[in-house]
Design a protein around this motif. Structure first.
Motif, PDB file in Angstrom:
ATOM      1  N   GLY A  87     -69.156 -48.402  51.057  1.00  0.00           N
ATOM      2  CA  GLY A  87     -70.131 -47.473  51.612  1.00  0.00           C
ATOM      3  C   GLY A  87     -69.646 -46.033  51.598  1.00  0.00           C
ATOM      4  N   GLU A 119     -73.588 -47.821  59.324  1.00  0.00           N
ATOM      5  CA  GLU A 119     -74.620 -48.374  58.457  1.00  0.00           C
ATOM      6  C   GLU A 119     -74.015 -49.451  57.550  1.00  0.00           C
ATOM      7  OE1 GLU A 119     -77.939 -46.909  55.136  1.00  0.00           O
ATOM      8  OE2 GLU A 119     -76.635 -45.456  56.160  1.00  0.00           O
ATOM      9  N   GLY A 120     -74.646 -50.605  57.513  1.00  0.00           N
ATOM     10  CA  GLY A 120     -74.158 -51.704  56.690  1.00  0.00           C
ATOM     11  C   GLY A 120     -72.933 -52.386  57.258  1.00  0.00           C
ATOM     12  N   GLY A 121     -72.574 -52.075  58.503  1.00  0.00           N
ATOM     13  CA  GLY A 121     -71.357 -52.627  59.093  1.00  0.00           C
ATOM     14  C   GLY A 121     -71.616 -53.750  60.068  1.00  0.00           C
ATOM     15  N   GLU A 122     -72.694 -54.519  59.839  1.00  0.00           N
ATOM     16  CA  GLU A 122     -73.014 -55.602  60.766  1.00  0.00           C
ATOM     17  C   GLU A 122     -73.481 -56.822  59.978  1.00  0.00           C
ATOM     18  OE1 GLU A 122     -75.642 -56.290  64.853  1.00  0.00           O
ATOM     19  OE2 GLU A 122     -75.910 -54.483  63.634  1.00  0.00           O
ATOM     20  N   VAL A 123     -72.870 -57.973  60.250  1.00  0.00           N
ATOM     21  CA  VAL A 123     -73.285 -59.231  59.641  1.00  0.00           C
ATOM     22  C   VAL A 123     -73.423 -60.282  60.736  1.00  0.00           C
ATOM     23  CG1 VAL A 123     -72.240 -58.786  57.378  1.00  0.00           C
ATOM     24  CG2 VAL A 123     -70.894 -59.893  59.157  1.00  0.00           C
TER      25      VAL A 123
END
Length: 469
Positions: free
Chosen positions: A221, A179-183
């Motif tokens: 995170g 979670e939150g590990g994609e840009v």
């Protein structure tokens, strides 16, 4: 009222307070009036119920409780003043004796400011390092100014350090994206660091439409510190092209006509900054010299609270910067034990400094005016990035003004000892220390400050114009 004090430790006291019942009468009368307005008794109007009837209806206990809750804080404060004690926290109060129509006795244990003999603080001596401005320092500032006016041009080659790349990045654990590990579509300067370990090394050598997977650890995170597999894909590579540092650039980036004049100004501004840093170091050295002259017992609860607050602040700053504690310690060359020992030392020095500055302020009988308070409010608001009026409203609404006043008083005490001290640099030159503000921070002469800002403003205006063109 009679009171006695017992010293439990150099920083903790126990007050025993005895209050004769005649001194409780105003509080008892107020308690009866309050309860009379809260109960309904047939035959009596609300608020007009006699004390004797209240005693029969609900008992004497609630009345005594109401009166005691009102009188104990007042008597506690009076006992503190009588014994010249300055509390550091809320007291632990216990009613130890209550004999109706005779006496009330209670105890109050509380951490208090330690009593110590104030050492002489006139004419302290300290030393600081010399100011050194190297050509490398000047070159670094000039390079930063050139980068502000640099342009980016696409290149058909693999990315190298200093290039700007557009990347997509995915962090996965066990084959699942965290979670939150994609840009997507993020611009990043290769070699900048501070994002995720291993990213810079992976990017070097990648061309557009190429990707690479590497192992790393999450820096934020819920899974911070957890090992993950990171896949980075490059979609574009751009090379930064910097303008030549010549007279034309000087005229574009500043109010100067030649590169030589701009370089001289950069060196002068660096000198002003170094002098402010040296003055701040001198201030700290003078305070340290004073602390070495006295031993002050410290309340461990206060030290522990401050330690926890500072440790939490460090962890929050590292998290915001995307750096783990392990990485930070590695960069600083410290073990966890060394970090904790250093933090403990700095906290104890800071707490001791507060006590000694408070005592100096009291001895010197400092005062503050509204202008000083307003200036301090504005400066604190600027430091926290808040609107000054909103910050001031918050301080007043939450009764933080006494804390700000105390900060100013400590600043005045610090300015007193620093300006009376003799501080020399490594070459034996006396360091000028006459620009301390009332809050103890280092100020810069107004003319110099305005001059220092002018070059930056000129550069910003020229950069904006260049962007528009």
């Amino acid at each position: 009222m009679k009171s006695a004090v017992e010293t439990l430790s150099p920083t903790r006291a126990k007050l025993t307070v005895e209050v004769p019942f005649e001194e409780l009468k105003p509080s008892l009368d107020a308690a009866y009036q309050k309860i009379a307005k809260q109960i309904n008794v047939p035959g009596f109007r609300r608020g007009k119920v006699p004390p004797a009837v209240i005693d029969r209806q609900i008992g004497r206990g609630p009345v005594l409780d109401e009166a005691i809750n009102a009188v104990v804080p007042e008597q506690y404060m009076a006992a503190l003043q009588e014994h010249d004690l300055e509390p550091l926290a809320q007291p632990e109060i216990e009613v130890t004796k209550l004999e109706d129509n005779d006496v009330l006795e209670f105890t109050a244990e509380v951490d208090v400011k330690p009593d110590f003999e104030l050492p002489s603080y006139d004419g302290l001596e300290a030393s600081v390092e010399d100011i050194e401005i190297t050509d490398a320092d000047v070159d670094e500032q000039v390079e930063a100014l050139r980068e502000r006016f640099g342009t980016l041009a696409p290149v058909e080659r693999a990315a190298a350090e200093g290039d700007f790349v557009t990347i997509d990045l995915v962090a996965a654990k066990g084959g699942e994206t965290v979670e939150g590990g994609e840009v997507t579509g993020m611009s990043y300067k290769v070699g900048r660091g501070g994002m995720i370990d291993g990213l810079d090394e992976a990017l070097v050598g990648l061309s557009a439409d190429e990707e690479k997977t590497f192992d790393s650890e999450l820096v934020g995170g819920d899974l911070v510190g957890e090992p993950v597999q990171v896949t980075v894909k490059v979609s574009a590579v751009q090379e930064q092209q910097l303008p030549d540092f010549d007279d034309e650039f000087a005229q574009l980036a500043s109010e100067f006509d030649t590169a030589e004049e701009l370089t001289a100004d950069v060196r002068e501004r660096l000198g002003r900054g170094k002098r402010l840093e040296q003055a701040a170091a001198a201030r700290d050295a003078v305070l340290e010299a004073l602390l070495e002259k006295v031993s002050i017992p410290l309340p461990e609860v206060m030290v522990t609270d401050e330690l926890n607050a500072r440790r939490q602040n460090v962890e929050q700053q590292l998290a915001m910067a995307g750096i783990t504690m392990e990485k930070y310690l590695e960069d600083e060359g410290q073990t966890q034990e060394e970090f904790e020992a250093d933090l403990d030392r700095r906290v104890r020095d800071a707490v001791a400094a507060q006590f000694i500055l408070d005592k100096i302020a009291k001895k010197e009988e400092f005062g503050i005016d509204q202008a000083e308070l307003s200036e301090h409010l504005v400066r604190r608001a600027q430091q926290s990035g808040q609107d000054p009026q909103e910050f001031a409203n918050h301080m007043f609404e939450h009764n933080h003004i006494p804390e700000l006043v105390q900060e100013i008083m400590r600043g005045k005490a610090l300015a007193t000892i620093v300006e009376a001290a003799t501080v020399k640099d490594g070459s034996g030159n006396v360091v000028e220390l006459k620009n301390l503000r009332p809050d103890g921070t280092i100020g810069e002469p107004e003319a110099e400050s305005a001059e220092a800002e002018s070059t930056d403003e000129a550069g910003d205006e020229a950069a904006a114009k260049s962007d528009e063109d």
